[in-house]
Design a protein around this motif. Structure first.
Motif, PDB file in Angstrom:
ATOM      1  N   GLU A  38       0.839  -1.207   0.000  1.00 39.85           N
ATOM      2  CA  GLU A  38       0.000   0.000   0.000  1.00 39.85           C
ATOM      3  C   GLU A  38       0.870   1.252   0.000  1.00 39.85           C
ATOM      4  O   GLU A  38       0.599   2.225  -0.697  1.00 39.85           O
TER       5      GLU A  38
ATOM      6  N   THR B  58       1.123   4.237  -2.734  1.00 36.00           N
ATOM      7  CA  THR B  58       0.904   5.643  -2.383  1.00 36.00           C
ATOM      8  C   THR B  58       2.037   6.505  -2.918  1.00 36.00           C
ATOM      9  O   THR B  58       1.806   7.566  -3.506  1.00 36.00           O
ATOM     10  N   ILE B  59       3.275   6.039  -2.723  1.00 35.42           N
ATOM     11  CA  ILE B  59       4.448   6.787  -3.206  1.00 35.42           C
ATOM     12  C   ILE B  59       4.370   6.951  -4.724  1.00 35.42           C
ATOM     13  O   ILE B  59       4.544   8.042  -5.259  1.00 35.42           O
TER      14      ILE B  59
ATOM     15  N   LEU C 105       1.484   9.359  -5.785  1.00 34.92           N
ATOM     16  CA  LEU C 105       1.741  10.776  -5.499  1.00 34.92           C
ATOM     17  C   LEU C 105       2.826  11.326  -6.434  1.00 34.92           C
ATOM     18  O   LEU C 105       2.724  12.457  -6.919  1.00 34.92           O
TER      19      LEU C 105
ATOM     20  N   ARG D 228       1.232  12.106  -9.620  1.00 31.03           N
ATOM     21  CA  ARG D 228       0.424  13.328  -9.549  1.00 31.03           C
ATOM     22  C   ARG D 228       1.304  14.576  -9.659  1.00 31.03           C
ATOM     23  O   ARG D 228       0.975  15.521 -10.383  1.00 31.03           O
TER      24      ARG D 228
ATOM     25  N   GLU E   2       0.793  17.124 -12.637  1.00 33.20           N
ATOM     26  CA  GLU E   2       0.233  18.450 -12.321  1.00 33.20           C
ATOM     27  C   GLU E   2       1.277  19.557 -12.329  1.00 33.20           C
ATOM     28  O   GLU E   2       0.988  20.691 -12.695  1.00 33.20           O
ATOM     29  N   ARG E   3       2.489  19.230 -11.885  1.00 34.61           N
ATOM     30  CA  ARG E   3       3.484  20.288 -11.735  1.00 34.61           C
ATOM     31  C   ARG E   3       4.582  20.261 -12.795  1.00 34.61           C
ATOM     32  O   ARG E   3       5.089  21.303 -13.197  1.00 34.61           O
TER      33      ARG E   3
ATOM     34  N   ASP F 253       8.127  19.348  -0.464  1.00 34.29           N
ATOM     35  CA  ASP F 253       6.867  19.510   0.279  1.00 34.29           C
ATOM     36  C   ASP F 253       6.084  18.196   0.322  1.00 34.29           C
ATOM     37  O   ASP F 253       5.359  17.930   1.278  1.00 34.29           O
ATOM     38  N   ALA F 254       6.215  17.417  -0.743  1.00 40.14           N
ATOM     39  CA  ALA F 254       5.481  16.145  -0.803  1.00 40.14           C
ATOM     40  C   ALA F 254       6.239  15.011  -0.102  1.00 40.14           C
ATOM     41  O   ALA F 254       5.806  13.865  -0.148  1.00 40.14           O
ATOM     42  N   ASP F 255       7.382  15.333   0.534  1.00 36.99           N
ATOM     43  CA  ASP F 255       8.198  14.338   1.274  1.00 36.99           C
ATOM     44  C   ASP F 255       8.951  13.370   0.382  1.00 36.99           C
ATOM     45  O   ASP F 255       9.389  12.310   0.832  1.00 36.99           O
ATOM     46  N   MET F 256       9.117  13.709  -0.903  1.00 37.24           N
ATOM     47  CA  MET F 256       9.779  12.767  -1.813  1.00 37.24           C
ATOM     48  C   MET F 256      11.251  12.549  -1.466  1.00 37.24           C
ATOM     49  O   MET F 256      11.800  11.486  -1.735  1.00 37.24           O
TER      50      MET F 256
ATOM     51  N   ARG G 181      12.305  12.344   1.466  1.00 35.87           N
ATOM     52  CA  ARG G 181      12.348  11.497   2.667  1.00 35.87           C
ATOM     53  C   ARG G 181      12.341  10.012   2.303  1.00 35.87           C
ATOM     54  O   ARG G 181      12.694   9.162   3.106  1.00 35.87           O
TER      55      ARG G 181
ATOM     56  N   LEU H  49      11.557   8.409   5.502  1.00 30.30           N
ATOM     57  CA  LEU H  49      10.454   7.453   5.530  1.00 30.30           C
ATOM     58  C   LEU H  49      10.974   6.022   5.476  1.00 30.30           C
ATOM     59  O   LEU H  49      10.206   5.065   5.496  1.00 30.30           O
TER      60      LEU H  49
END
Lengths: 261, 385
Positions: free
Chosen positions: B7, B11-12, B15, B18, B22-23, B47-50, B52, B62
């Motif tokens: 999971e 999620t990683i 995101l 996305r 988007e950016r 900001d998205a913790d990438m 980490r 993470l």
């Protein structure tokens, strides 16, 4: 700085269908999102927290699945989230919605600022924010495009009006609605998503709020949607095909037939 | 293909996708044109913790491994591998510190790296030392309380933009590669400056510069592990990072495949969409198969690295070599079936084709890596005899 952000879960597409029997949106099988205008409200709330400390509480009235929107709000920086959900809340117009939200705000207690999006994508009324401030008996500023300063219990904001901007000062607590020019909402963070998955989101019902059942939902609504319909197209354009000469000929013929030339 | 991701891994991946869509998508063509370093995107990723993802939890990360990193790199590369490079190099610049740094070194640097506040880079290549890493000339002379660096590093990704550099330099010239050491050097250290920014064929939004050391003093505590371990640490680092280059290649190829499918569905020739023509179907089918095979190999190699396996030289080299060759072939074929449109700079494929080329070259050219694989084969055979 305690910020409450009111948000609504709406269908994530403009291609919604209307149930002809009930005149309500058919929500089944459509991906739901946080009302786009509310994402700016949430972002501004999180930025205020980052500037001044305090916490952001996201609040939504809706069916049980609206919990998804609140979890997303937590992933985007909300510290707490509360879902107002009860069968009795269903069918609420803006007045009954504002009344329910105001009751929940009063139950929460102390706050400095309530931020709402300027309007929702589905209802499009833009009334819940101002009605909420009326019921809470606090000042209200609509269409805020910038929060300039907050100090000594006062806030100074810039609001968008047709010919430009107004700068308004208001004492806290205050309700504001924001426009999309105010910020660029952030994307969720991985840690935010992890936090949102385990976040406990309380559900407040009619007894929790201690509200009069006749004042919420359809029963408490002064307005009722009688009919929703797509406007009939009264005239249609026509496109002439083929050689340019023929097209001109066809056009002239039509214009002559209509007595226009 | 189902890869049975957890999971958290899903999620990683989603995101990262996305952020890419988007950016990054709206600015990739402009950044390719201007060759500007994508600071705004680095902030979005932070900001998205990438950043980490690849840092252990004890240091505000993470705690993800090679596979998690590969998922991010793949998704970013699917849209823009130049930006993926700017991101991925931070893992390259951090792994030696993560695996062999002291507790103090980790505490000092890793939280800022995890938060995306400081970018990192890894520096081994020199004008005289490319595939022949043993030919490095940069020295780090032992002096009272530290080392004095002299020499020039070349083609350093994130050079000039990063704050923290892991530099391989000779602390004992007489011992050759056995005298090389890994040393942390911070930007703004006196005697440390940057040379020209290279103009590249592809991954143009990434920054590639020379690092110049002129009597640059760094304190003793900046040495990673023991003196003389530098070459070994570099080789171990690349064993762990090469699946990441594979993931970059898979992302580029996937992006090109998707563009080709979209275009060939819309483009009408001979009264039908291109995708209905058997000759085009043959190429698309082969492209899709190659991309999936590359992905399977990259994920398998990444999982092997994450398992803590002692020796992963062969597997990570295979993943890098195969995937990068696939990226080159798939992007070239994608340009081919999109014809004139594919060749135009207003269309994203030519950039993908230019970007793909570097994956066959850096972190060990594919030829050198095939040598390495063959050497392992010979060693293994010799052991069984």
């Amino acid at each position: 700085m305690n910020v409450i952000v009111c948000l609504k879960q709406v269908p994530g597409t403009a291609q919604v269908k209307i149930d002809p029997e009930t005149n309500t949106l058919i929500r089944e099988g459509i991906e739901n999102v946080i009302n786009p205008f509310d994402t700016y409200a949430l972002e501004e709330g999180v930025r205020l927290k980052e500037r001044f400390g305090g916490k952001v509480t996201a609040m939504s009235m809706g069916p049980p699945q609206a919990e998804g929107a609140l979890r997303e709000a937590v992933s985007l920086g909300a510290d707490e989230a509360i879902l107002l959900s009860d069968k009795a809340f269903a069918g609420a117009d803006t007045w009954a919605t504002a009344y329910t939200l105001a009751s929940a705000v009063n139950k929460l207690g102390q706050y400095d600022i309530i931020i709402c999006g300027r309007q929702t994508l589905d209802g499009d009324t833009g009334q819940v924010g101002p009605e909420l401030s009326e019921m809470l008996e606090v000042p209200f500023v609509a269409y805020v495009s910038r929060i300039e300063e907050i100090a000594d219990g006062q806030m100074r904001v810039q609001r968008m009006v047709e010919e430009g901007h107004e700068v308004i000062e208001a004492p806290l607590p205050t309700v504001i609605t924001v426009v999309k020019e105010i910020n660029v909402p952030r994307l969720p963070s991985l840690r935010g998503i992890v936090k949102s998955k385990s976040a406990v989101i309380p559900v407040w019902t009619v007894p929790d709020l201690g509200v009069d059942q006749s004042r919420v939902g359809l029963a408490g609504s002064f307005t009722k949607v009688i009919k929703v319909f797509f406007p009939q197209r009264v005239c249609q354009g026509e496109i002439f095909q083929g050689e340019l000469g023929n097209q001109v000929e066809c056009l002239m013929g039509k214009l002559k037939d209509a007595g226009l030339v | 293909m189902e890869y049975f991701l957890t999971e958290e891994q899903k999620t990683i991946k989603s995101l990262a996708r996305r952020i890419a869509e988007e950016r990054i998508l709206p600015v990739r063509a402009e950044l390719d044109e201007t060759e500007e370093f994508p600071w705004a995107i680095m902030k979005d990723l932070a900001d998205a913790d990438m950043f980490r993802v690849f840092v252990p939890e004890e240091y505000e990360g993470l705690g993800g491994g090679c596979l998690e990193l590969c998922l991010v790199v793949e998704e970013l590369s699917r849209v823009c591998s130049a930006i993926a490079t700017c991101y991925a190099v931070n893992a390259l610049g951090s792994f030696t510190l993560i695996d062999y740094g002291t507790e103090e070194q980790r505490r000092k640097y890793l939280p800022d790296i995890a938060g995306g506040k400081k970018l990192t880079a890894f520096a081994v290549t020199e004008p005289t030392a490319g595939s022949d890493v043993s030919a490095i000339k940069t020295t780090a002379e032992k002096v009272e309380g530290g080392y004095v660096l002299n020499g020039t590093k070349q083609f350093i990704t994130n050079g000039g933009e990063a704050e923290i550099y892991t530099v391989i330099a000779l602390t004992d010239k007489a011992r050759g590669v056995r005298g090389a050491s890994a040393i942390l050097v911070e930007k703004d250290t006196p005697g440390f400056s940057f040379g020209k920014k290279e103009k590249k064929m592809g991954i143009r939004a990434s920054a590639t510069r020379e690092l110049i050391f002129r009597n640059c003093f760094v304190p003793e505590e900046n040495l990673i592990a023991k003196p003389g371990m530098g070459f070994l640490l570099a080789m171990k680092l690349f064993d762990h990072s090469r699946p990441g280059i594979g993931a970059q290649a898979v992302g580029i190829a996937q992006g090109a495949l998707e563009v080709a499918v979209d275009y060939t569905r819309q483009r009408i020739q001979f009264g039908q969409p291109l995708i209905s023509l058997p000759v085009v179907q043959d190429i698309l089918g082969e492209m899709a198969t190659q991309v999936e095979a590359a992905r399977a190999l990259v994920y398998a190699a990444a999982r092997m690295v994450d398992s803590g396996a002692k020796k992963v030289t062969e597997e990570s080299a295979m993943a890098k070599v195969f995937a990068s060759d696939v990226a080159m072939k798939v992007t070239t074929d994608a340009v081919q079936i999109c014809g004139g449109t594919g060749y135009m700079r207003d269309f994203p494929l030519e950039k993908m084709m230019r970007d793909a080329k570097i994956t066959q070259i850096y972190e060990g050219s594919n030829q050198i890596l095939r040598n390495a694989i063959a050497i392992e084969l010979r060693k293994r055979k010799a052991r069984t005899e």
